[in-house]
Design an enzyme around this catalytic site. Sequence first.
Site, PDB file in Angstrom:
ATOM      1  N   ASP A 177       0.829  -1.214   0.000  1.00  0.00           N
ATOM      2  CA  ASP A 177       0.000   0.000   0.000  1.00  0.00           C
ATOM      3  C   ASP A 177       0.865   1.265   0.000  1.00  0.00           C
ATOM      4  OD1 ASP A 177      -2.338   1.410  -0.026  1.00  0.00           O
ATOM      5  OD2 ASP A 177      -2.849   1.071   2.081  1.00  0.00           O
ATOM      6  N   ASN A 218       1.228   3.460  -2.928  1.00  0.00           N
ATOM      7  CA  ASN A 218       1.762   3.896  -4.222  1.00  0.00           C
ATOM      8  C   ASN A 218       1.283   5.295  -4.593  1.00  0.00           C
ATOM      9  OD1 ASN A 218       2.697   1.302  -4.311  1.00  0.00           O
ATOM     10  ND2 ASN A 218       1.379   0.612  -5.979  1.00  0.00           N
ATOM     11  N   GLY A 219       0.000   5.539  -4.350  1.00  0.00           N
ATOM     12  CA  GLY A 219      -0.590   6.826  -4.732  1.00  0.00           C
ATOM     13  C   GLY A 219       0.027   7.974  -3.942  1.00  0.00           C
ATOM     14  N   TRP A 239       2.896   7.994  -2.450  1.00  0.00           N
ATOM     15  CA  TRP A 239       4.311   8.125  -2.830  1.00  0.00           C
ATOM     16  C   TRP A 239       4.431   9.000  -4.086  1.00  0.00           C
ATOM     17  CZ3 TRP A 239       7.438   7.047  -7.007  1.00  0.00           C
ATOM     18  CH2 TRP A 239       8.813   7.004  -6.770  1.00  0.00           C
ATOM     19  N   HIS A 292       2.426   3.291  -9.035  1.00  0.00           N
ATOM     20  CA  HIS A 292       2.218   1.860  -9.296  1.00  0.00           C
ATOM     21  C   HIS A 292       3.405   1.301 -10.097  1.00  0.00           C
ATOM     22  CE1 HIS A 292      -1.683   2.293  -7.594  1.00  0.00           C
ATOM     23  NE2 HIS A 292      -2.229   2.919  -8.626  1.00  0.00           N
ATOM     24  N   THR A 337     -10.937  -6.579  -4.959  1.00  0.00           N
ATOM     25  CA  THR A 337     -12.245  -6.439  -5.617  1.00  0.00           C
ATOM     26  C   THR A 337     -12.707  -4.988  -5.517  1.00  0.00           C
ATOM     27  OG1 THR A 337     -12.730  -8.686  -4.927  1.00  0.00           O
ATOM     28  CG2 THR A 337     -14.594  -7.363  -5.652  1.00  0.00           C
ATOM     29  N   GLU A 338     -12.448  -4.387  -4.353  1.00  0.00           N
ATOM     30  CA  GLU A 338     -12.871  -2.990  -4.131  1.00  0.00           C
ATOM     31  C   GLU A 338     -12.106  -2.014  -5.040  1.00  0.00           C
ATOM     32  OE1 GLU A 338     -12.180  -5.195  -1.682  1.00  0.00           O
ATOM     33  OE2 GLU A 338     -14.247  -5.469  -1.013  1.00  0.00           O
ATOM     34  N   TRP A 381     -11.732  -2.158  -8.087  1.00  0.00           N
ATOM     35  CA  TRP A 381     -12.454  -1.926  -9.358  1.00  0.00           C
ATOM     36  C   TRP A 381     -13.220  -0.607  -9.300  1.00  0.00           C
ATOM     37  CZ3 TRP A 381     -10.983  -4.609 -13.349  1.00  0.00           C
ATOM     38  CH2 TRP A 381     -10.630  -5.955 -13.236  1.00  0.00           C
ATOM     39  N   ARG A 394     -12.089   2.226  -8.422  1.00  0.00           N
ATOM     40  CA  ARG A 394     -11.223   3.408  -8.651  1.00  0.00           C
ATOM     41  C   ARG A 394     -11.525   4.013 -10.025  1.00  0.00           C
ATOM     42  NH1 ARG A 394      -5.360   2.569  -5.788  1.00  0.00           N
ATOM     43  NH2 ARG A 394      -6.216   1.942  -3.777  1.00  0.00           N
ATOM     44  N   LEU A 450      10.721 -20.421  -4.567  1.00  0.00           N
ATOM     45  CA  LEU A 450       9.647 -19.605  -3.981  1.00  0.00           C
ATOM     46  C   LEU A 450       8.357 -19.718  -4.796  1.00  0.00           C
ATOM     47  CD1 LEU A 450       8.896 -17.160  -2.012  1.00  0.00           C
ATOM     48  CD2 LEU A 450       9.538 -15.698  -3.929  1.00  0.00           C
ATOM     49  N   ARG A 491       1.894  -4.893   6.229  1.00  0.00           N
ATOM     50  CA  ARG A 491       1.212  -3.846   5.454  1.00  0.00           C
ATOM     51  C   ARG A 491       2.061  -2.584   5.499  1.00  0.00           C
ATOM     52  NH1 ARG A 491      -5.043  -2.421   4.535  1.00  0.00           N
ATOM     53  NH2 ARG A 491      -4.720  -0.752   3.035  1.00  0.00           N
TER      54      ARG A 491
HETATM   55  C1  IPE Z   1      -5.564  -2.705  -0.320  1.00  0.00           C
HETATM   56  O1  IPE Z   1      -5.134  -1.407  -0.517  1.00  0.00           O
HETATM   57  C2  IPE Z   1      -5.510  -3.450  -1.613  1.00  0.00           C
HETATM   58  C3  IPE Z   1      -4.183  -3.614  -2.208  1.00  0.00           C
HETATM   59  C4  IPE Z   1      -3.039  -3.298  -1.680  1.00  0.00           C
HETATM   60  C5  IPE Z   1      -4.180  -4.228  -3.495  1.00  0.00           C
HETATM   61  P1  IPE Z   1      -6.176  -0.198  -0.636  1.00  0.00           P
HETATM   62  O2  IPE Z   1      -5.385   1.037  -0.691  1.00  0.00           O
HETATM   63  O3  IPE Z   1      -7.108  -0.448  -1.758  1.00  0.00           O
HETATM   64  O4  IPE Z   1      -6.960  -0.339   0.733  1.00  0.00           O
HETATM   65  P2  IPE Z   1      -7.965   0.658   1.476  1.00  0.00           P
HETATM   66  O5  IPE Z   1      -9.130   0.825   0.584  1.00  0.00           O
HETATM   67  O6  IPE Z   1      -7.249   1.941   1.708  1.00  0.00           O
HETATM   68  O7  IPE Z   1      -8.310  -0.023   2.746  1.00  0.00           O
HETATM   69  C1  IPE Z   2      -1.543   0.269  -3.362  1.00  0.00           C
HETATM   70  O1  IPE Z   2      -1.319   1.636  -3.389  1.00  0.00           O
HETATM   71  C2  IPE Z   2      -1.787  -0.302  -4.740  1.00  0.00           C
HETATM   72  C3  IPE Z   2      -3.157  -0.734  -5.001  1.00  0.00           C
HETATM   73  C4  IPE Z   2      -4.139  -0.699  -4.161  1.00  0.00           C
HETATM   74  C5  IPE Z   2      -3.441  -1.230  -6.332  1.00  0.00           C
HETATM   75  P1  IPE Z   2      -2.516   2.678  -3.401  1.00  0.00           P
HETATM   76  O2  IPE Z   2      -2.851   2.956  -4.823  1.00  0.00           O
HETATM   77  O3  IPE Z   2      -3.620   2.220  -2.559  1.00  0.00           O
HETATM   78  O4  IPE Z   2      -1.818   3.947  -2.772  1.00  0.00           O
HETATM   79  P2  IPE Z   2      -2.449   4.952  -1.707  1.00  0.00           P
HETATM   80  O5  IPE Z   2      -2.948   4.129  -0.564  1.00  0.00           O
HETATM   81  O6  IPE Z   2      -3.543   5.689  -2.392  1.00  0.00           O
HETATM   82  O7  IPE Z   2      -1.298   5.835  -1.319  1.00  0.00           O
HETATM   83 MG    MG Z   3      -4.045   2.432  -0.585  1.00  0.00          MG
END
Ligand code: IPE
Ligand code: IPE
Ligand code: MG
Length: 246
Positions: free
Chosen positions: A21, A23-24, A26, A38, A67-68, A70, A72, A132, A189
């Site tokens: 978690d 990436n956004g 960052w 990403h 699943t959630e 999707w 975005r 692995l 996490r």
């Molecule tokens: C959880 O991350 C799913 C993945 C890392 C693929 P999210 O960023 O989607 O989780 P929430 O919605 O903030 O809990």
């Molecule tokens: C995790 O990073 C990657 C996926 C859920 C696909 P996020 O995209 O959730 O990054 P934040 O949480 O918005 O920083």
């Molecule tokens: Mg996230």
Amino acid sequence: MNQKEQINLSAVPKHIAIIMDGNGRWAKQQGENRIYGHYEGVNSVRSVVEGAGEVGVKYLTLYAFSTENWNRPKEEVDALMELLVSTISMETAELHKKNVRLMAIGNLDSLPKSCLEELNESIKLTENNTGLTLVLALSYSAKWEIIHAVKQIATKVKNNELSVEDISELELEKHLCTHSIPEPELMIRTSGEHRISNFLLWQLAYSEFYFTEILWPDFRKIDLFTAILNYQNRERRFGKTSEQLL
Ligand code: IPE
Ligand code: IPE
Ligand code: MG
């Protein structure tokens, strides 16, 4: 001594699961758009896969798309699917060379056809590898997985192949996507979020959790080693008392 040398190699978790978690956030910190984050996250995946192999982790499950997710914005979902296809196609040869076996869990039928084809090809190519096992959780949701298992069990009962009395933990596990995989001893996490987000609800029942503030694109194998060391300093009691473990 560096992190890796401090690890007790005879007590490394067999299975580590990671919620990748941040990436956004960052990307935002770099003044870039989320998709850049990403892309950068792929370097972290490479490093962690390498590190896991170095210390003898047998299974590494990476939560790549829920699943959630999707829900975005379409551009982000499309970019993630494209990234998935290009990463799998670019990395498979190297994974194969490293004796890594690729697997995937989740509602894979909901992935775009190109993604599923690329994925299945890599899974097939690496299926006999003995190093692995890298498990990608894609379009994954633990609640979906459990419902899916329950439906299969209900069908067996309806067809008189199973009696209600025989529904057990073992029976349910047989119908989970992870049926051939041991439960994770350690769940990591990144990005400072302290939640499970619908990841492996059943399988994490007794896992140790490790949370770090590091955003996924900054996470490297040394951070994995730090998490393993932290895990090795914990006492896993499984409902017993400390004294009973002596
Ligand atoms: C959880 O991350 C799913 C993945 C890392 C693929 P999210 O960023 O989607 O989780 P929430 O919605 O903030 O809990
Ligand atoms: C995790 O990073 C990657 C996926 C859920 C696909 P996020 O995209 O959730 O990054 P934040 O949480 O918005 O920083
Ligand atoms: Mg996230």
